[in-house]
Write an enzyme that holds these catalytic residues in place. Structure first.
Site, PDB file in Angstrom:
ATOM      1  N   ASN A 150      -7.937 -10.942  10.504  1.00  0.00           N
ATOM      2  CA  ASN A 150      -7.366  -9.650  10.117  1.00  0.00           C
ATOM      3  C   ASN A 150      -7.310  -8.727  11.332  1.00  0.00           C
ATOM      4  OD1 ASN A 150      -7.622 -10.520   7.345  1.00  0.00           O
ATOM      5  ND2 ASN A 150      -7.632  -8.370   6.792  1.00  0.00           N
ATOM      6  N   ARG A 170       8.767  -2.759  -4.715  1.00  0.00           N
ATOM      7  CA  ARG A 170      10.182  -2.976  -5.002  1.00  0.00           C
ATOM      8  C   ARG A 170      10.352  -4.201  -5.886  1.00  0.00           C
ATOM      9  NH1 ARG A 170      11.213  -5.046   0.306  1.00  0.00           N
ATOM     10  NH2 ARG A 170       9.673  -6.677   0.689  1.00  0.00           N
ATOM     11  N   ALA A 214       0.802  -1.214   0.000  1.00  0.00           N
ATOM     12  CA  ALA A 214       0.000   0.000   0.000  1.00  0.00           C
ATOM     13  C   ALA A 214       0.839   1.271   0.000  1.00  0.00           C
ATOM     14  CB  ALA A 214      -0.928  -0.005   1.210  1.00  0.00           C
ATOM     15  N   SER A 215       2.066   1.187   0.498  1.00  0.00           N
ATOM     16  CA  SER A 215       2.887   2.401   0.591  1.00  0.00           C
ATOM     17  C   SER A 215       4.153   2.359  -0.262  1.00  0.00           C
ATOM     18  CB  SER A 215       3.281   2.660   2.051  1.00  0.00           C
ATOM     19  OG  SER A 215       4.032   1.576   2.574  1.00  0.00           O
ATOM     20  N   ASP A 228      -0.373 -10.902  -1.272  1.00  0.00           N
ATOM     21  CA  ASP A 228       0.872 -10.798  -0.505  1.00  0.00           C
ATOM     22  C   ASP A 228       0.864 -11.635   0.766  1.00  0.00           C
ATOM     23  OD1 ASP A 228      -0.918  -9.140   0.836  1.00  0.00           O
ATOM     24  OD2 ASP A 228       0.193  -7.289   0.432  1.00  0.00           O
TER      25      ASP A 228
END
Length: 477
Positions: free
Chosen positions: A294, A15, A11-12, A235
């Site tokens: 979660n 790579r 989200a941020s 992910d």
């Protein structure tokens, strides 16, 4: 020597990580890093998917500059968000971010069409307002009519580079549209949404070949020869695959923006108790099920750091937190108010004010409040996980960026009363890589791949401290 590149986008940030096997150990090196974020675009908070494509191209160009002329590549990203394509295969609009407020009332509105416990029996997925099901429920009807194809974010990226359209299963399971019995799209849910099964490309397993890079599509970039592989593209699915757990009686926390606490199992848990506890059954690699909860996770401290203009690193905030008294506040970190507040610091303070608690003011006090309550939540949910699964958990693996937080790791060991194994911090990337390696037979089994993870990366062990356990017991009482 075969080269593998994991494209890991969160989200941020995103790579590209180069990897290969040398001396029977996995070697990894960061090639390129770029920022990512959603922003208000028209009525909605959206991701800039074209920017992500450009940054991936930049990363692959750097790989070529560093001498990588040929490589395998896999994509993993966050879940639930999607791209709608027209009948020409063109993007209709930038994908809307799951933290957008458009789905705030979607669950209650959907409930008029189907009871939520019935929905859980069908899909096994926890009720979260941002799940793809609820996003599609409130999607603009004109967009749905215009759309010929729906692709999740990593599948869209794969399509851009190869021209091939697929729906990878581990990510697709998070959409809350797959039926646990039929293992395909649930017709009743699609009927409620008013969409056809034809909008979804074929479901594929992680470990299958997607296709080769269409170089001529990007003539201004000097790119290596690339074969794209379908990895566990959610992910968390990659992170769990990259967790060095062996045998039974271990649980995991994939600690990043979200903290995902759960077990790797072979069957779905669709009990009423699991539904009421809001546990989810996501599909994993190797036909496993990720039965997990979660938890809001490191998002809270990430927002605190951002609001402080990153004056302090995450490690510094953890070190500062150790200098102030513990357990001065008790907050429900999963309260929806913390999902995307305008100001996380003010929201935490407001919660404490409303509940007549000491208000944290300094960065150290705010960080301490977050870490204490994350650990308490981990302890509570681990007990619930044992109850729901009927398994006695003896070891807890913490992977992901949050595994570097020594304070939180020790607090978690103290509260749960079991050994915590921290690392590797790059579990998502590792899971992406070993799925690629499994796909081309670098490993002969998932067990061998995980053993290689254990042998390749440094792990840190935290034992519960009896004195602190006693103090925590008194606090809980």
């Amino acid at each position: 020597m075969k080269k593998f590149i994991a494209v890991d986008i969160g989200a941020s940030s995103g790579r590209l990580i180069e990897s290969y096997i040398e001396n029977r150990k996995i070697q990894m090196k960061e090639l390129y890093r770029f920022k990512n974020n959603f922003s208000l675009n028209g009525k909605y908070e959206r991701w800039d998917i074209e920017y992500l494509v450009e940054e991936i191209l930049n990363g692959l160009t750097i790989a070529k500059d560093k001498g990588i002329t040929e490589a395998f590549v896999g994509f993993d990203t966050w879940a639930v968000d999607y791209c709608l394509l027209d009948n020409q295969g063109k993007l209709i609009s930038q994908p809307i971010a799951y933290r957008d407020t458009r789905t705030e009332s979607a669950v209650s509105e959907f409930q008029r069409k189907m009871d939520l416990d019935k929905l859980y029996e069908k899909t096994g997925i926890q009720i979260q307002s941002f799940n793809t099901l609820f996003q599609l429920f409130v999607e603009e009807k004109e967009k749905i009519k215009q759309a010929k194809t729906l692709l999740l974010i990593p599948d869209y990226l794969g399509y851009v580079f190869t021209g091939k359209m697929v729906t990878e299963k581990t990510n697709a399971s998070t959409m809350q549209l797959l039926n646990t019995k039929t293992r395909t799209w649930d017709k009743k849910l699609l009927d409620i949404l008013g969409i056809s099964e034809k909008i979804f490309p074929p479901l594929v397993d992680p470990g299958s070949i997607l296709g080769t890079l269409i170089k001529e599509k990007f003539p201004t970039y000097d790119l290596p020869d690339v074969t794209f592989l379908n990895v566990a593209s959610h992910d968390t699915a990659s992170a769990v695959l990259g967790t060095p757990g062996n045998g039974k009686n271990w649980a995991y926390i994939s600690s990043g923006t979200w903290s995902l606490l759960g077990l790797e199992t072979e069957s779905f848990n669709l009990t009423k108790e699991a539904f009421l506890s809001n546990y989810t059954n996501e599909w994993g690699a190797n036909n496993t099920v990720r039965f997990l909860k979660n938890i809001m996770g490191m998002w809270l401290i990430q927002e605190v750091a951002r609001l402080q203009d990153y004056q302090y690193s995450y490690i510094q905030l953890a070190e500062m937190a150790e200098t102030v008294p513990s357990f001065q506040q008790f907050i429900d970190i999963n309260d929806p108010r913390f999902l995307n507040p305008k100001n996380m610091i003010q929201e935490l303070q407001k919660y404490c004010r409303e509940t007549n608690q000491i208000i944290p003011k300094t960065p150290a006090e705010i960080a301490r409040c977050i870490f204490d309550n994350l650990a308490l939540c981990y302890g509570k949910e681990l007990k619930q996980l044992e109850k729901l699964s009927k398994e006695k958990i003896q070891k807890l693996h913490i992977v992901g960026g949050g595994s570097n937080n020594q304070l939180l790791n020790q607090l978690t060991a103290d509260i749960t009363g079991i050994e915590v194994v921290a690392g590797p911090s790059e579990a998502t990337t590792i899971g992406n890589i070993i799925m690629q390696m499994l796909a081309i037979k670098e490993f002969d089994s998932f067990k061998a791949a995980r053993q290689c993870v254990q042998d390749s990366f440094v792990l840190h062990f935290y034992q519960p401290q009896a004195i602190r356990q006693k103090a925590l017991k008194n606090i809980n009482e």
